[in-house]
Design a protein around this motif. Structure first.
Motif, mmCIF file in Angstrom:
data_model
loop_
_atom_site.group_PDB
_atom_site.id
_atom_site.type_symbol
_atom_site.label_atom_id
_atom_site.label_comp_id
_atom_site.label_asym_id
_atom_site.label_seq_id
_atom_site.Cartn_x
_atom_site.Cartn_y
_atom_site.Cartn_z
ATOM 1 N N SER A 1 0.833 -1.208 0.000
ATOM 2 C CA SER A 1 0.000 0.000 0.000
ATOM 3 C C SER A 1 0.863 1.252 0.000
ATOM 4 O O SER A 1 0.345 2.353 0.119
ATOM 5 N N CYS B 1 2.450 2.105 2.438
ATOM 6 C CA CYS B 1 2.311 2.661 3.794
ATOM 7 C C CYS B 1 1.921 4.137 3.710
ATOM 8 O O CYS B 1 2.490 4.995 4.412
ATOM 9 N N VAL C 1 7.406 1.674 5.656
ATOM 10 C CA VAL C 1 8.021 1.154 6.871
ATOM 11 C C VAL C 1 9.241 0.294 6.518
ATOM 12 O O VAL C 1 10.279 0.352 7.177
ATOM 13 N N VAL D 1 6.031 0.417 -3.339
ATOM 14 C CA VAL D 1 7.488 0.569 -3.385
ATOM 15 C C VAL D 1 8.030 -0.418 -4.400
ATOM 16 O O VAL D 1 7.397 -1.433 -4.703
ATOM 17 N N CYS E 1 6.296 -5.885 7.397
ATOM 18 C CA CYS E 1 5.252 -5.253 6.584
ATOM 19 C C CYS E 1 3.873 -5.493 7.190
ATOM 20 O O CYS E 1 3.453 -6.640 7.355
ATOM 21 N N ALA F 1 3.240 -7.804 2.418
ATOM 22 C CA ALA F 1 3.478 -7.627 0.976
ATOM 23 C C ALA F 1 4.907 -7.975 0.570
ATOM 24 O O ALA F 1 5.233 -7.906 -0.609
HETATM 25 S S1 SF4 Z 1 5.975 -3.435 1.301
HETATM 26 FE FE1 SF4 Z 1 4.752 -3.281 3.175
HETATM 27 S S2 SF4 Z 1 6.021 -2.072 4.575
HETATM 28 FE FE2 SF4 Z 1 6.838 -1.735 2.509
HETATM 29 S S3 SF4 Z 1 5.767 0.103 1.760
HETATM 30 FE FE3 SF4 Z 1 4.622 -1.680 1.056
HETATM 31 S S4 SF4 Z 1 3.014 -1.942 2.607
HETATM 32 FE FE4 SF4 Z 1 4.630 -0.639 3.538
#
Ligand code: SF4
Ligand code: SF4
Length: 187
Positions: A26, A28, A33, A61, A134, A138
């Motif tokens: 998402s 975050c 994180v 990401v 996470c 994810a």
């Molecule tokens: S992989 Fe998980 S911890 Fe990293 S930005 Fe995506 S939702 Fe956040």
């Protein structure tokens, strides 16, 4: 002394693993994180998507596969860290704030090297309680080749644009990825 010649700079170090962030990411809400846990600069990168009105919003990401050392620090907070002494090459293990030598003997305080002398080269898991980083589960760790193949379903670095220094995915690329994901999940 570091034994890293120019030709080796792009070689991966550490474990033969790769972190892949999947469709559950998402971002975050724009403050990843996982990125806070990654020891490698610019390895986990925030990706924005273009909105229909020409704006940008955080999307996911993406991991730079050439930079990821497979250390799993973005994956779990419950792994033993494996360090190499930059000068002597000795291996040290660290778990829950304690240091051990290469044969897992606990070190006395005065035997523990200084942080700047150590280079993190990977992690080991001993099936302790898994404290995943996470909140959306994810992040998956894969053997490098398999992970590199799989990552193409979630982010294709060659199709990511850089706009004013930030990574952006356009609508066509997002659609391509979503089609690839439904191919992967059969949905
Ligand atoms: S992989 Fe998980 S911890 Fe990293 S930005 Fe995506 S939702 Fe956040
Ligand atoms: S496995 Fe290690 S180097 Fe790779 S993305 Fe995760 S924290 Fe960064």
């Amino acid at each position: 002394m570091e034994q890293q010649g120019e030709g080796q700079l792009k070689k991966r170090k550490g474990t033969p693993l790769l972190a892949v962030m999947d469709e559950s990411c998402s971002s975050c809400a724009g403050s990843p994180v996982c990125e806070l846990h990654c020891p490698v600069e610019d390895c986990i990168n925030l990706l924005y998507e273009e909105t229909p009105n020409g704006g940008l919003k955080p999307y996911r990401v993406w991991v730079d596969n050439d930079k990821c050392i497979g250390c799993q620090m973005c994956f779990s907070d419950d792994s033993t860290k494996v360090h190499r002494h930059k000068e002597t090459g000795e291996i040290f293990r660290e778990y829950a704030g304690r240091y051990y030598d290469s044969s897992k003997r606990p070190l006395e305080k005065e035997e523990v090297p200084k942080k700047f002398q150590l280079e993190l080269i990977g992690t080991e898991s001993e099936d302790r309680l898994d404290k995943k980083i996470c909140p959306w589960d994810a992040i998956k760790m894969h053997e490098f080749d398999e992970g590199a193949e799989l990552s193409k379903y979630f982010y294709g670095p060659e199709n990511i644009k850089v706009v004013n220094g930030i990574y952006v995915i356009d609508a066509a690329e997002k659609k391509r990825l979503e089609e690839k994901q439904s191919e992967l999940y059969g949905g």
